[in-house]
Design an enzyme around this catalytic site. Structure first.
Site, PDB file in Angstrom:
ATOM      1  N   TYR A 145      77.633  47.650  38.240  1.00 47.92           N
ATOM      2  CA  TYR A 145      77.622  49.113  38.423  1.00 47.92           C
ATOM      3  C   TYR A 145      78.730  49.700  37.551  1.00 47.92           C
ATOM      4  O   TYR A 145      79.904  49.379  37.735  1.00 47.92           O
ATOM      5  CB  TYR A 145      77.908  49.467  39.884  1.00 47.92           C
ATOM      6  CG  TYR A 145      76.813  49.072  40.853  1.00 47.92           C
ATOM      7  CD1 TYR A 145      76.760  47.786  41.396  1.00 47.92           C
ATOM      8  CD2 TYR A 145      75.829  49.969  41.215  1.00 47.92           C
ATOM      9  CE1 TYR A 145      75.753  47.414  42.277  1.00 47.92           C
ATOM     10  CE2 TYR A 145      74.813  49.604  42.105  1.00 47.92           C
ATOM     11  CZ  TYR A 145      74.781  48.331  42.620  1.00 47.92           C
ATOM     12  OH  TYR A 145      73.776  47.973  43.495  1.00 47.92           O
ATOM     13  N   LYS A 179      69.792  50.367  48.906  1.00 49.38           N
ATOM     14  CA  LYS A 179      69.557  50.397  50.351  1.00 49.38           C
ATOM     15  C   LYS A 179      68.165  50.845  50.777  1.00 49.38           C
ATOM     16  O   LYS A 179      67.752  50.570  51.909  1.00 49.38           O
ATOM     17  CB  LYS A 179      70.581  51.343  51.001  1.00 49.38           C
ATOM     18  CG  LYS A 179      71.997  50.819  50.956  1.00 49.38           C
ATOM     19  CD  LYS A 179      72.132  49.520  51.721  1.00 49.38           C
ATOM     20  CE  LYS A 179      73.460  48.848  51.460  1.00 49.38           C
ATOM     21  NZ  LYS A 179      73.414  47.416  51.789  1.00 49.38           N
TER      22      LYS A 179
END
Ligand code: FAS
Ligand code: PHB
Length: 397
Positions: free
Chosen positions: A202, A298
């Site tokens: 990331y 998620k």
């Protein structure tokens, strides 16, 4: 037609729920508006929490996932050209698994067909004719042009953010909460070896966010933050690859193998929750009830945890001899699900706020972002909190 549970939507939420109910001996019918090929053509998520892996294995669809999934014991965060590894197993004793949502859906479709359960694909004009306390009735136009109807005890709304189930609920009966982000993600798939085969990367950079992931050792998945006004045509491969590398640390950038993109799409980012997640005999699960920005990986995992809980509540309901929609187990579903939903919404919102460049962010906001990133780089406690959320909070729902 009659069944115990009608499931609207054959995405991961609907198919996992159908599989769990089948294994509990509860009859269910899945209604999907698209064809199987169309559902499989959508490129979505790629990272599974351990609890999601456990749910899929318990549902009897984990064989290929365990054989072909790629465990990730760590992830990395890049800031100002520096890379900070987070050793997930050392920090929190957990890891994640790289295995595409498309493959999960394929495994679930095959399992459902093999078990002889009924799925109506290309079901047009699905309508909830009744979902209050008296009965649950759903109708649709089949590919035979005939309008069909099914009566059930319960309806599971697993039809995603743009589905018909949440849209059928009177606005006065629901509270919604939303945050739209001022940017999107350009996603690129390419059949080249991943730059970071053991860890999702990331990257925060002044040019915008970037992410390095994978689907296999020969198929890479990359994302870069882009303006909402951008179209896929604005991002030819010749522009994408150098821009991706410009946002990464030197080591990861050097490991990027370029190649022709085989899929390219732009998705907006949003946080959204509808409360409650139950209305009479209608139960919402997955994207039909909530959306998270994909920064925390998620969305798919939350959909799976919703239906694992819903299947448990439905099984408890029938074990108590109920056929109507009124039991303590079913009454508890929404509050139990929402406790986890909000915890995951918070982490996804926080990670998105931390890692993206916000066009309107003032100097103070930029300094706050930098300080937060520096605290991740400098503090084991901060990295432990990140790792705990990323691998999936242990949840007594
Ligand atoms: P889905 O939307 O997957 O499935 C809903 C199903 O219902 C669909 O098959 C749809 O055709 C069907 N349906 C809709 N309306 C209907 C109707 N009226 N009648 C019958 N059927 C109907 N999550 C991550 O964790 N990581 C990611 O990188 C990531 N990337 C994403 C990219 C995009 C473009 C999108 C949109 C989502 C992404 N997500 C990601 C989130 C995604 O994975 C979802 O969380 C996941 O698909 C949720 O699964 P479901 O709740 O089953 O909803
Ligand atoms: C993906 O592999 O598609 C992926 C991985 C991590 C994310 C989002 C998407 O946070």
């Amino acid at each position: 037609m009659r069944t115990q549970v009608v499931i609207v939507g054959a995405g991961p939420a609907g198919l996992v729920l159908g599989q769990l109910l089948h294994r509990a001996g509860i009859a269910n019918l899945v209604l999907e508006r698209h064809t199987p090929d169309h559902v499989l053509s959508r490129i979505r998520a790629g990272i599974l929490e351990q609890t999601s892996v456990d749910t899929l294995v318990a549902a009897g669809v984990g064989a290929r996932l365990l054989a072909e999934g790629i465990p990730h014991d760590e992830l990395a965060i890049v800031h100002a050209g520096r890379k900070q590894p987070l050793d997930l197993t050392r920090l929190v004793g957990a890891r994640v698994m790289a295995y595409g949502q498309t493959e999960i859906t394929r495994d679930l479709m095959q399992a459902r067909e093999a078990s002889g359960q009924e799925t109506v694909y290309a079901a047009q004009g699905v309508r909830l004719d009744d979902w209050q306390d008296t009965a649950a009735v759903v109708s649709w136009h089949g590919s035979d042009g005939v309008r069909h109807s099914v009566e059930a005890d319960l309806i599971a709304g697993c039809d995603g953010f743009h589905g018909v189930c949440r849209a059928s609920i009177p606005a006065a009966a629901m509270r919604t909460f939303e945050r739209a982000y001022p940017f999107g993600w350009l996603g690129v798939m390419a059949d080249v070896p991943p730059a970071s085969p053991h860890a999702v990367v990331y990257a925060h950079s002044d040019r915008g966010f970037a992410l390095c992931s994978m689907r296999s050792r020969l198929r890479s998945r990359y994302y870069v933050q882009c303006p909402l006004s951008d179209r896929v045509e604005d991002w030819p491969d010749a522009r994408f690859w150098p821009e991706l590398k410009a946002r990464l640390d030197p080591e990861t950038a050097a490991a990027v193998v370029e190649g022709p993109s085989i899929e390219k799409s732009i998705a907006p980012l949003r946080s959204f929750v509808a409360e409650p997640m139950r209305f009479g005999r209608l139960f919402l699960a997955g994207d039909a009830a909530h959306i998270v920005p994909p920064t925390g990986a998620k969305g798919l995992n939350l959909a799976i945890s919703d239906v694992a809980l819903l299947a448990e509540c439905i099984a408890e309901h029938y074990a108590g001899g109920h056929s109507k929609g009124n039991s303590v187990a079913l009454a508890a579903y929404s509050d139990r699900a929402l406790r986890r939903v909000w915890a995951v919404e918070r982490f996804s919102w926080w990670a998105t706020s931390l890692l993206h460049r916000f066009p309107e962010m003032d100097g103070f906001g930029v300094r706050m972002q930098q300080a937060e990133l520096e605290s991740l780089f400098g503090s084991v406690a901060a990295r432990t909190a990140f790792a705990e959320n990323y691998t999936g909070i242990a949840f007594e729902s």
